[in-house]
Design an enzyme around this catalytic site. Sequence first.
Site, PDB file in Angstrom:
ATOM      1  N   PRO A  54      51.846  35.444  32.867  1.00 14.64           N
ATOM      2  CA  PRO A  54      53.056  35.406  33.692  1.00 14.64           C
ATOM      3  C   PRO A  54      52.749  35.599  35.174  1.00 14.64           C
ATOM      4  CG  PRO A  54      53.052  37.366  32.275  1.00 14.64           C
ATOM      5  CD  PRO A  54      51.781  36.629  31.991  1.00 14.64           C
ATOM      6  N   GLY A  68      49.967  41.700  40.513  1.00 13.07           N
ATOM      7  CA  GLY A  68      49.129  42.764  39.958  1.00 13.07           C
ATOM      8  C   GLY A  68      48.271  42.337  38.797  1.00 13.07           C
ATOM      9  N   LEU A  69      48.527  41.150  38.241  1.00 14.43           N
ATOM     10  CA  LEU A  69      47.753  40.695  37.087  1.00 14.43           C
ATOM     11  C   LEU A  69      46.679  39.683  37.473  1.00 14.43           C
ATOM     12  CD1 LEU A  69      50.438  40.350  34.269  1.00 14.43           C
ATOM     13  CD2 LEU A  69      49.103  42.331  34.991  1.00 14.43           C
ATOM     14  N   GLY A  70      46.418  39.593  38.771  1.00 14.92           N
ATOM     15  CA  GLY A  70      45.382  38.655  39.210  1.00 14.92           C
ATOM     16  C   GLY A  70      45.796  37.209  39.008  1.00 14.92           C
ATOM     17  N   SER A 108      46.932  35.093  41.105  1.00 15.13           N
ATOM     18  CA  SER A 108      46.441  34.175  42.143  1.00 15.13           C
ATOM     19  C   SER A 108      44.991  33.813  41.874  1.00 15.13           C
ATOM     20  CB  SER A 108      46.606  34.801  43.528  1.00 15.13           C
ATOM     21  OG  SER A 108      45.894  36.017  43.616  1.00 15.13           O
ATOM     22  N   ALA A 109      44.172  34.790  41.536  1.00 11.84           N
ATOM     23  CA  ALA A 109      42.760  34.509  41.257  1.00 11.84           C
ATOM     24  C   ALA A 109      42.625  33.625  40.021  1.00 11.84           C
ATOM     25  CB  ALA A 109      41.999  35.811  41.060  1.00 11.84           C
ATOM     26  N   ALA A 110      43.433  33.926  38.989  1.00 12.28           N
ATOM     27  CA  ALA A 110      43.372  33.127  37.756  1.00 12.28           C
ATOM     28  C   ALA A 110      43.722  31.673  38.061  1.00 12.28           C
ATOM     29  CB  ALA A 110      44.328  33.701  36.712  1.00 12.28           C
ATOM     30  N   ASP A 159      39.011  40.411  41.487  1.00 10.13           N
ATOM     31  CA  ASP A 159      39.953  39.579  40.727  1.00 10.13           C
ATOM     32  C   ASP A 159      39.331  38.251  40.314  1.00 10.13           C
ATOM     33  OD1 ASP A 159      41.793  41.539  41.144  1.00 10.13           O
ATOM     34  OD2 ASP A 159      43.345  40.229  41.942  1.00 10.13           O
TER      35      ASP A 159
HETATM   36  O1  PMV Z   1      47.632  42.424  43.164  1.00 11.48           O
HETATM   37  P1  PMV Z   1      46.440  41.683  42.678  1.00 11.48           P
HETATM   38  O2  PMV Z   1      46.482  41.333  41.215  1.00 11.48           O
HETATM   39  O3  PMV Z   1      46.114  40.514  43.533  1.00 11.48           O
HETATM   40  O4  PMV Z   1      45.170  42.699  42.823  1.00 11.48           O
HETATM   41  C1  PMV Z   1      44.728  43.111  44.088  1.00 11.48           C
HETATM   42  C2  PMV Z   1      43.600  44.101  43.980  1.00 11.48           C
HETATM   43  C3  PMV Z   1      43.198  44.750  45.312  1.00 11.48           C
HETATM   44  O5  PMV Z   1      42.190  45.736  45.010  1.00 11.48           O
HETATM   45  C4  PMV Z   1      44.376  45.478  45.942  1.00 11.48           C
HETATM   46  C5  PMV Z   1      42.655  43.747  46.319  1.00 11.48           C
HETATM   47  C6  PMV Z   1      41.243  43.262  46.022  1.00 11.48           C
HETATM   48  O6  PMV Z   1      40.884  42.200  46.562  1.00 11.48           O
HETATM   49  O7  PMV Z   1      40.469  43.934  45.324  1.00 11.48           O
END
Ligand code: PMV
Length: 330
Positions: free
Chosen positions: A109, A113-115, A117-119, A160
Amino acid sequence: MFLSAPAIPILSRCSWMGKGSGFGKVILFGEHFVVHGVAGIVSAIDSTTDAEVKKTGEEILIVDERKGAKGYVGEKKAQQLESIDRMLKAMGIEPKIASFNIWVGGNLPGFSGLGASAASSVAIARAIAEEFGLKLSDERVNEVAYEAEKAYAGTPSGIDNTAATYGGLMWFKRNMSGGSNAIERISIRKPVEIVIASTGIVANTKAMVEGVAERKKKNPEKYNGIFKQAEDVALKAKKALKEFDLKKVGTLMNENHRLLQEIGVSCKELDYLVDLARRRGAFGAKLTGGGGGGCMFALTPTKALQETVAEAIEKAGYEVLRTKIGVEKL
Ligand code: PMV
């Protein structure tokens, strides 16, 4: 030139060519601190963002069908466009020939906070590479996704995109001199049930990361002390995970959440959900990712405890994801 499309795909997906996926993740220990070179622990979860890419000869068109927090896809649009631009540059693809359709979906979803964007960056990089006939090793995919992450996180740690590329449970320490990051797989006896809950608030990771850096600069003594404690928590957590001492892991998660509160990245909704999960018997609970909204997760070993905590959170009106940490492969 980019165009974004409404949520209804205009092309049949079976005709699409390049495909790729990236894992979602929870940060068990050390979000924000990892940006500044403190060690962290991350686990991929069994949900992915998937992407498909087809060359068209026209402009770039994005069909984003990810489900998630209200407004997530729209609010991330500008950052997504910048991330694709960065990705193309990193892959050495001339913007002139970069004309293709991108479909983005999958069962991860769009919750902050679940990454996510990176996924999505990993998924899109893999799909573009396949469509353009480029052979990208996982290491290269990870590097390309790191470049893309800069659009979403400003100065990302790299944790991430590493989790999104490789999956599994790992120890991560950023190399602050720009060299290779320290990455170590952590094996645990068996995957452990967790409950992820979304506050429903779409958070801006970049703004959260910048906020921590500013406050750290203004108050170095206080922040250095907190960062030292975060390193200590991560080290103890690595040992506890290896020994499969889940009570200890939970206690350390609570400790980590307190440190995140101290650096100003929690919020009342996250604190409420963390408290609710603990009261329902979770071994530990903390925010995960950038904070300021987004998600928290609770350590709930056993299906029964997972259900108790998940139901309590759902009853309070929040969306949950029942999943596990420590799953090696999907
Ligand atoms: O909010 P997310 O899922 O993009 O996670 C960010 C994690 C951070 O530690 C805040 C940033 C990072 O690049 O490590």
